[in-house]
Design a protein around this motif. Structure first.
Motif, short mmCIF file in Angstrom:
data_model
loop_
_atom_site.label_atom_id
_atom_site.label_comp_id
_atom_site.label_asym_id
_atom_site.label_seq_id
_atom_site.Cartn_x
_atom_site.Cartn_y
_atom_site.Cartn_z
N HIS A 1 0.82 -1.21 0.00
CA HIS A 1 0.00 0.00 0.00
C HIS A 1 0.86 1.27 0.00
O HIS A 1 0.34 2.35 0.32
CB HIS A 1 -0.93 -0.01 1.21
N ALA A 2 2.14 1.13 -0.33
CA ALA A 2 3.07 2.26 -0.40
C ALA A 2 3.24 2.96 0.95
O ALA A 2 3.55 4.14 1.02
CB ALA A 2 2.62 3.28 -1.45
N VAL A 3 3.05 2.22 2.04
CA VAL A 3 3.27 2.75 3.39
C VAL A 3 4.71 2.49 3.79
O VAL A 3 5.20 1.36 3.71
CB VAL A 3 2.30 2.11 4.40
N SER A 4 5.40 3.53 4.22
CA SER A 4 6.80 3.43 4.65
C SER A 4 6.87 3.19 6.16
O SER A 4 5.91 3.46 6.89
CB SER A 4 7.56 4.71 4.30
N ALA A 5 8.02 2.73 6.61
CA ALA A 5 8.19 2.44 8.04
C ALA A 5 9.62 2.73 8.48
O ALA A 5 10.58 2.55 7.71
CB ALA A 5 7.85 0.98 8.33
N SER A 6 9.75 3.19 9.71
CA SER A 6 11.05 3.27 10.38
C SER A 6 10.83 2.89 11.84
O SER A 6 9.69 2.69 12.27
CB SER A 6 11.66 4.67 10.26
N PHE A 7 11.91 2.77 12.60
CA PHE A 7 11.80 2.19 13.94
C PHE A 7 12.32 3.15 15.01
O PHE A 7 13.27 3.90 14.80
CB PHE A 7 12.55 0.87 13.98
N LEU A 8 11.67 3.08 16.17
CA LEU A 8 12.03 3.91 17.32
C LEU A 8 12.20 3.00 18.54
O LEU A 8 11.47 3.11 19.52
CB LEU A 8 10.93 4.94 17.58
N ASN A 9 13.17 2.11 18.48
CA ASN A 9 13.31 1.08 19.50
C ASN A 9 14.22 1.46 20.66
O ASN A 9 14.59 0.59 21.46
CB ASN A 9 13.82 -0.21 18.86
N GLN A 10 14.57 2.74 20.78
CA GLN A 10 15.45 3.13 21.88
C GLN A 10 14.91 2.74 23.25
O GLN A 10 15.69 2.27 24.10
CB GLN A 10 15.72 4.64 21.84
#
Length: 307
Positions: free
Chosen positions: A254-263
């Motif tokens: 669906h052209a959804v991007s992702a990044s992570f905030l695992n701090q």
């Protein structure tokens, strides 16, 4: 063509698909042992483990779970059913047996085609909200792998961004953590061209690897989600990795991007704090989702190094 060569080509195709999975700091901490044309083992590559920020090996297992999911999809698209046994012994994370031949479901073909297009994006996203049907499909993807994807409301997202900022500040006071991070963000792991820009203003919804490219204003209200599991053991971590990759492939459709905030999760693991049991499960991944521009991919290991 010889039978041995045929097996080698088939195994290489599976390893390429597995190697496209996301991993903590792009460490790609997996190895595969090919027994014959009917079985493969997934093992941890402990030389690529992050002992400071991941003392329990949780992030390593989640990363390997992502590779396992890609491998399952690739085996299915090859016309076989992947029979997976997880944690069969202390050395092996999973054994994958290539079972009976069977027609390939359209869903598996679609997921397989999306594997090369999944990216971790640290670019600013638009303010466009992800439609409810897409959120529902992503939730279903997680549940199929025995995990839960929880989308945070505005207050929950703001609180999570605060937790991430506080954890980031604490982490940057740890010299061993900084040394480990630098080792995987200079030349290998996460190269500078995928670090993302520095945030303009107070809002900084991406992880800081220490070397940003340019500057930009990020979306004012990031859309965040947390992936959880019922318990918090190595089997759960492997399931979380498979759920994560399934969710990310559905997002890519669906052209959804992702990044992570695992701090916050890294800080919890480093301090060896046990995550308290609660009804919504144990957090394994914190992610930011939205619509962003195309981004370059991080480098992948040659299949000769993992197989």
């Amino acid at each position: 063509m010889s039978t041995a060569h045929t097996i080698d080509v088939a195994a290489r195709r599976l390893l390429v698909a597995a190697g496209e999975a996301p991993s903590v700091h792009n460490t790609q901490p997996w190895r595969f042992r090919v027994h014959d044309n009917d079985q493969m083992d997934l093992l941890a590559d402990w030389d690529r483990w992050l002992p400071v920020s991941d003392p329990r090996g949780r992030s390593l297992h989640v990363s390997c779970g992502g590779a396992l999911f890609n491998l399952r999809v690739a085996v299915r698209v090859a016309g076989r059913v992947a029979a997976v046994r997880m944690l069969p012994n202390p050395e092996v994370l999973a054994t994958i047996r290539f079972d009976t031949w069977s027609p390939v479901p359209a869903e598996m073909r679609e997921l397989y085609a999306l594997i090369p297009y999944r990216r971790t994006s640290r670019a600013p996203f638009s303010e466009r909200l992800i439609p409810a049907p897409v959120l529902s499909e992503m939730r279903t993807a997680a549940s199929l792998e025995r995990a839960r994807l929880i989308f945070l409301d505005r207050r929950g997202a703001d609180d999570m961004l605060d937790y991430a900022a506080i954890a980031q500040e604490q982490l940057t006071k740890d010299s061993e953590y900084l040394a480990e991070l630098a080792a995987w963000t200079t030349g290998q792991g996460v190269p500078s061209h995928v670090h993302g820009p520095a945030a303009v203003g107070d809002m900084d919804p991406i992880r800081d690897f220490g070397r940003r490219t340019g500057s930009a204003r990020f979306e004012p209200n990031p859309q965040l989600a947390v992936l959880t599991t019922a318990t918090d053991e190595p089997l759960d971590w492997l399931r979380a990795g498979q759920a994560l990759q399934r969710v990310l492939l559905v997002a890519a459709k669906h052209a959804v991007s992702a990044s992570f905030l695992n701090q916050p999760l890294d800080l919890r693991d480093m301090r060896r704090h046990k995550d308290p049991h609660h009804r919504r499960g144990h957090p394994q991944m914190i992610m930011r989702l939205g619509y962003g521009p195309p981004v370059p991919r991080a480098p992948r290991r040659p299949t000769s190094e993992s197989g």
